[in-house]
Design a protein around this motif. Structure first.
Motif, PDB file in Angstrom:
ATOM      1  N   VAL A   6       0.835  -1.205   0.000  1.00  0.00           N
ATOM      2  CA  VAL A   6       0.000   0.000   0.000  1.00  0.00           C
ATOM      3  C   VAL A   6       0.874   1.262   0.000  1.00  0.00           C
ATOM      4  O   VAL A   6       0.587   2.232  -0.701  1.00  0.00           O
ATOM      5  CB  VAL A   6      -0.964  -0.005   1.207  1.00  0.00           C
ATOM      6  CG1 VAL A   6      -1.627   1.353   1.374  1.00  0.00           C
ATOM      7  CG2 VAL A   6      -2.020  -1.096   1.040  1.00  0.00           C
ATOM      8  N   SER A   7       1.989   1.216   0.741  1.00  0.00           N
ATOM      9  CA  SER A   7       2.849   2.408   0.810  1.00  0.00           C
ATOM     10  C   SER A   7       3.456   2.757  -0.548  1.00  0.00           C
ATOM     11  O   SER A   7       3.917   3.877  -0.746  1.00  0.00           O
ATOM     12  CB  SER A   7       3.952   2.188   1.840  1.00  0.00           C
ATOM     13  OG  SER A   7       4.654   0.993   1.539  1.00  0.00           O
ATOM     14  N   ASP A   8       3.457   1.812  -1.480  1.00  0.00           N
ATOM     15  CA  ASP A   8       4.046   2.062  -2.801  1.00  0.00           C
ATOM     16  C   ASP A   8       3.006   2.335  -3.891  1.00  0.00           C
ATOM     17  O   ASP A   8       3.359   2.460  -5.065  1.00  0.00           O
ATOM     18  CB  ASP A   8       4.889   0.845  -3.238  1.00  0.00           C
ATOM     19  CG  ASP A   8       6.147   0.705  -2.413  1.00  0.00           C
ATOM     20  OD1 ASP A   8       6.621   1.741  -1.890  1.00  0.00           O
ATOM     21  OD2 ASP A   8       6.646  -0.424  -2.270  1.00  0.00           O
ATOM     22  N   ARG A 126      -2.525   2.999  15.223  1.00  0.00           N
ATOM     23  CA  ARG A 126      -1.745   3.734  16.216  1.00  0.00           C
ATOM     24  C   ARG A 126      -0.595   2.880  16.764  1.00  0.00           C
ATOM     25  O   ARG A 126       0.555   3.325  16.822  1.00  0.00           O
ATOM     26  CB  ARG A 126      -2.677   4.177  17.346  1.00  0.00           C
ATOM     27  CG  ARG A 126      -1.986   4.959  18.429  1.00  0.00           C
ATOM     28  CD  ARG A 126      -2.974   5.324  19.541  1.00  0.00           C
ATOM     29  NE  ARG A 126      -2.247   5.716  20.719  1.00  0.00           N
ATOM     30  CZ  ARG A 126      -1.769   6.934  20.919  1.00  0.00           C
ATOM     31  NH1 ARG A 126      -1.973   7.871  20.017  1.00  0.00           N
ATOM     32  NH2 ARG A 126      -1.092   7.221  22.001  1.00  0.00           N
ATOM     33  N   GLN A 127      -0.900   1.651  17.140  1.00  0.00           N
ATOM     34  CA  GLN A 127       0.149   0.775  17.669  1.00  0.00           C
ATOM     35  C   GLN A 127       1.180   0.469  16.585  1.00  0.00           C
ATOM     36  O   GLN A 127       2.379   0.389  16.838  1.00  0.00           O
ATOM     37  CB  GLN A 127      -0.468  -0.524  18.209  1.00  0.00           C
ATOM     38  CG  GLN A 127      -1.382  -0.299  19.401  1.00  0.00           C
ATOM     39  CD  GLN A 127      -0.686   0.435  20.538  1.00  0.00           C
ATOM     40  OE1 GLN A 127       0.426   0.103  20.898  1.00  0.00           O
ATOM     41  NE2 GLN A 127      -1.331   1.450  21.088  1.00  0.00           N
ATOM     42  N   ASN A 128       0.674   0.276  15.386  1.00  0.00           N
ATOM     43  CA  ASN A 128       1.538   0.020  14.241  1.00  0.00           C
ATOM     44  C   ASN A 128       2.509   1.172  14.029  1.00  0.00           C
ATOM     45  O   ASN A 128       3.709   0.973  13.814  1.00  0.00           O
ATOM     46  CB  ASN A 128       0.643  -0.147  13.013  1.00  0.00           C
ATOM     47  CG  ASN A 128       1.207  -1.146  12.040  1.00  0.00           C
ATOM     48  OD1 ASN A 128       1.866  -0.734  11.089  1.00  0.00           O
ATOM     49  ND2 ASN A 128       0.982  -2.425  12.273  1.00  0.00           N
ATOM     50  N   ALA A 129       2.001   2.396  14.145  1.00  0.00           N
ATOM     51  CA  ALA A 129       2.850   3.584  13.943  1.00  0.00           C
ATOM     52  C   ALA A 129       3.919   3.661  15.036  1.00  0.00           C
ATOM     53  O   ALA A 129       5.088   3.947  14.761  1.00  0.00           O
ATOM     54  CB  ALA A 129       1.988   4.842  13.949  1.00  0.00           C
ATOM     55  N   ILE A 130       3.543   3.392  16.288  1.00  0.00           N
ATOM     56  CA  ILE A 130       4.507   3.456  17.398  1.00  0.00           C
ATOM     57  C   ILE A 130       5.635   2.450  17.158  1.00  0.00           C
ATOM     58  O   ILE A 130       6.819   2.767  17.304  1.00  0.00           O
ATOM     59  CB  ILE A 130       3.800   3.170  18.746  1.00  0.00           C
ATOM     60  CG1 ILE A 130       2.801   4.281  19.074  1.00  0.00           C
ATOM     61  CG2 ILE A 130       4.829   3.003  19.873  1.00  0.00           C
ATOM     62  CD1 ILE A 130       1.842   3.944  20.213  1.00  0.00           C
ATOM     63  N   LEU A 131       5.264   1.243  16.750  1.00  0.00           N
ATOM     64  CA  LEU A 131       6.291   0.209  16.583  1.00  0.00           C
ATOM     65  C   LEU A 131       7.151   0.455  15.341  1.00  0.00           C
ATOM     66  O   LEU A 131       8.321   0.064  15.299  1.00  0.00           O
ATOM     67  CB  LEU A 131       5.643  -1.178  16.574  1.00  0.00           C
ATOM     68  CG  LEU A 131       5.015  -1.540  17.937  1.00  0.00           C
ATOM     69  CD1 LEU A 131       4.285  -2.874  17.870  1.00  0.00           C
ATOM     70  CD2 LEU A 131       6.056  -1.571  19.059  1.00  0.00           C
ATOM     71  N   SER A 255       7.313  10.932   9.610  1.00  0.00           N
ATOM     72  CA  SER A 255       6.318  11.955   9.914  1.00  0.00           C
ATOM     73  C   SER A 255       4.880  11.449   9.728  1.00  0.00           C
ATOM     74  O   SER A 255       4.002  11.831  10.506  1.00  0.00           O
ATOM     75  CB  SER A 255       6.584  13.254   9.160  1.00  0.00           C
ATOM     76  OG  SER A 255       6.475  13.034   7.794  1.00  0.00           O
ATOM     77  N   PRO A 256       4.589  10.557   8.761  1.00  0.00           N
ATOM     78  CA  PRO A 256       3.198  10.047   8.710  1.00  0.00           C
ATOM     79  C   PRO A 256       2.831   9.301   9.995  1.00  0.00           C
ATOM     80  O   PRO A 256       1.703   9.435  10.488  1.00  0.00           O
ATOM     81  CB  PRO A 256       3.210   9.085   7.517  1.00  0.00           C
ATOM     82  CG  PRO A 256       4.404   9.442   6.707  1.00  0.00           C
ATOM     83  CD  PRO A 256       5.413  10.013   7.661  1.00  0.00           C
ATOM     84  N   ILE A 261      -0.175   9.173  15.347  1.00  0.00           N
ATOM     85  CA  ILE A 261      -0.210   9.206  16.813  1.00  0.00           C
ATOM     86  C   ILE A 261      -0.715  10.553  17.326  1.00  0.00           C
ATOM     87  O   ILE A 261      -1.127  10.670  18.473  1.00  0.00           O
ATOM     88  CB  ILE A 261       1.204   8.953  17.394  1.00  0.00           C
ATOM     89  CG1 ILE A 261       1.780   7.643  16.856  1.00  0.00           C
ATOM     90  CG2 ILE A 261       1.203   8.901  18.899  1.00  0.00           C
ATOM     91  CD1 ILE A 261       3.257   7.520  17.121  1.00  0.00           C
ATOM     92  N   GLY A 262      -0.634  11.574  16.471  1.00  0.00           N
ATOM     93  CA  GLY A 262      -1.050  12.911  16.899  1.00  0.00           C
ATOM     94  C   GLY A 262       0.020  13.620  17.713  1.00  0.00           C
ATOM     95  O   GLY A 262      -0.271  14.453  18.568  1.00  0.00           O
ATOM     96  N   ARG A 263       1.287  13.288  17.439  1.00  0.00           N
ATOM     97  CA  ARG A 263       2.391  13.902  18.180  1.00  0.00           C
ATOM     98  C   ARG A 263       2.644  15.322  17.682  1.00  0.00           C
ATOM     99  O   ARG A 263       2.792  15.545  16.472  1.00  0.00           O
ATOM    100  CB  ARG A 263       3.652  13.055  17.980  1.00  0.00           C
ATOM    101  CG  ARG A 263       4.940  13.619  18.585  1.00  0.00           C
ATOM    102  CD  ARG A 263       4.822  13.718  20.088  1.00  0.00           C
ATOM    103  NE  ARG A 263       6.103  13.748  20.768  1.00  0.00           N
ATOM    104  CZ  ARG A 263       6.468  14.709  21.635  1.00  0.00           C
ATOM    105  NH1 ARG A 263       5.660  15.724  21.879  1.00  0.00           N
ATOM    106  NH2 ARG A 263       7.618  14.624  22.262  1.00  0.00           N
ATOM    107  N   ASP A 264       2.710  16.281  18.617  1.00  0.00           N
ATOM    108  CA  ASP A 264       3.121  17.644  18.292  1.00  0.00           C
ATOM    109  C   ASP A 264       4.636  17.615  18.094  1.00  0.00           C
ATOM    110  O   ASP A 264       5.383  17.339  19.026  1.00  0.00           O
ATOM    111  CB  ASP A 264       2.728  18.575  19.444  1.00  0.00           C
ATOM    112  CG  ASP A 264       3.316  19.972  19.289  1.00  0.00           C
ATOM    113  OD1 ASP A 264       3.856  20.294  18.202  1.00  0.00           O
ATOM    114  OD2 ASP A 264       3.247  20.746  20.273  1.00  0.00           O
TER     115      ASP A 264
END
Ligand code: 4AD
Ligand code: MG
Length: 430
Positions: A6-8, A126-131, A255-256, A261-264
């Motif tokens: 999907v990322s490609d 969200r968990q996927n992004a953190i890992l 950055s995505p 995660i909604g990190r500032d």
């Protein structure tokens, strides 16, 4: 047909491709199904229109449950509103398995429930992004050190002796004797520094932490560089460069994920050397100014660290703690022997300690007496004392905790989400 992540998808606009994944969510409106398919690299909306696919496929799409495994084939179309910017106009679909009713519905769940289902929870965005950010942090640490001539030297997990005090040791039978799960690879890295000049280990470390806090795991991962002919200040220079590099890499490449995660990211963008360096004495002053009744000689607790790290807009070093609150191997400051030549790095925004390190005792007589004073079993440290007999030099190193670093970079309130399968005082499942 070409299978694409999907990322490609952006590289295949207008082409017919295949995406292999799982159904994350579904919306339907009579003659059209919007299947939100995830493949671990991202989410793509796959549009199934009645009449444009075989009837059997349209029916099958209707019956798909959350997390069913599915292969969708179709044309990649640009769509600004779609998550990821592209959608798939489905022409064909193969259902690999229709999933049972999925326990993690797309609603709020309690954290205990989620931790019990950690093996499934890691699928959520969200968990996927953190890992993914964790993965980048690890890679960035290794790239930084590899590029600067450090040799990766793996430390043993089963050890005969303590590095960080005997109260948090996990003990295990080792044939006719006892062994402990390693608390830190440091002592072995000191041997490595004398052999290679600059080394690091990266691996799991274990502490039988009886405290239930947002910062403690019983199994966590550490990067531990160790350098010969290096004094405390130089070691701090490397730490601030390393931490700035790691944060920069996450900002540049993830950055995505930070957005998911909604990190500032404002506070992260300020993480650039030099970091402020304050002494333990100055830190005690700050705490007292905040009304904390702090006794000189104690180690800082979690709340103290929160107060201290909130004082600065970037990570801050606290150096020269009283020897009594640090480990046996810390070199005393020749100018004030009651202080150790050590430094902790506290992350900002209240996160607290992410690195512990310092200069090691290089004098064999002093080291031997410190081992005795700490009532450590001398036999287990004979090899360690050898390092001071055969070409001892000033040397320093540090340990960066991966989970605490990721918790800070992601802006999380607990370290448990920063490791795939957290081990906590009350949790060893799944
Ligand atoms: O400060 P610590 O105990 O230092 C050492 O182990 C040294 N021997 C390292 C060295 O000089 N090579 O631990 C280092 C870091 C901490 O700053 C923290 O980030 C992390 O390891 N850490 C933990 N992370 C999660 N859960 C725990 N229970 C942790 N204990 C330490
Ligand atoms: Mg520490």
């Amino acid at each position: 047909m070409q299978s694409v992540r999907v990322s490609d998808l952006g590289k295949h606009e207008g082409e017919e491709v295949e995406v292999r994944g799982w159904l994350y969510n579904k919306r339907s409106s009579g003659s059209i199904h919007f299947l939100l398919v995830r493949d671990g690299s991202g989410l793509v909306q796959s549009v199934v229109v009645k009449g444009e696919v075989d009837d059997a496929i349209f029916q099958a799409a209707d019956k798909l449950t959350q997390e069913s495994s599915v292969i969708v084939r179709g044309v990649v179309r640009k769509d600004r509103r779609a998550p990821g910017g592209y959608e798939l106009g489905v022409k064909d679909m193969h259902v690999v398995q229709v999933a049972d009713e999925y326990p993690i519905a797309l609603k709020e769940h309690g954290v205990d429930f989620l931790l019990d289902h950690r093996h499934l929870w890691i699928r959520t965005p969200r968990q996927n992004a953190i890992l993914r950010i964790r993965s980048e942090v690890v890679k960035a640490c290794r790239d930084f050190l590899d590029d600067r001539g450090f040799v990766l030297l793996d430390a043993p997990i089963l050890t005969p002796a303590a590095c960080e005090g005997t109260t948090t040791l996990f003990e295990t039978d080792y044939f006719d004797t006892k062994a402990y799960l390693t608390q830190s690879g440091q002592l072995y890295m000191e041997a490595g520094a004398m052999a290679f000049g600059k080394v690091y280990c990266f691996g799991p470390t274990f502490r039988a932490e009886k405290s239930k806090t947002r910062r403690h795991l019983t199994e966590f991962w550490m990067v531990e560089p160790e350098m010969a002919y290096t004094e405390l200040d130089e070691s701090m220079n490397i730490q601030e460069e390393l931490v700035s590099y790691v944060v920069g890499r996450v900002l540049e490449r993830k950055s995505p994920e930070l957005a998911v995660i909604g990190r500032d990211t404002g506070p992260l963008a300020r993480v650039k050397p030099p970091f402020p360096r304050i002494s333990y004495d100055e830190a005690v002053e700050i705490l007292r100014r905040h009304g904390v009744d702090f006794e000189w000689g104690n180690d800082f607790g979690g709340q103290d660290e929160t107060i201290l790290s909130n004082e600065f807009d970037r990570p801050v070093f606290i150096h020269r703690y009283p020897v009594q609150c640090k480990a046996f191997y810390m070199k005393p400051d020749p100018k004030r022997p009651e202080l150790a030549l050590c430094a902790d790095l506290l992350a900002p925004e209240g996160y607290g300690e992410i690195i512990g390190g310092g200069q090691r005792i290089d004098d064999p007589v002093l080291l031997e007496s410190r081992i005795k004073d700490n009532r450590l079993p001398a036999d287990a440290y004979t090899w360690y004392l050898d390092l001071r007999k055969y070409g001892s030099v000033p040397h320093s190193g540090f340990g960066l905790g991966i989970e605490r670093t990721v918790a800070w970079i992601c802006g999380l309130d607990h370290v448990r989400e920063t490791i795939p399968f957290p081990r906590l005082i009350n949790r060893i499942y799944p």
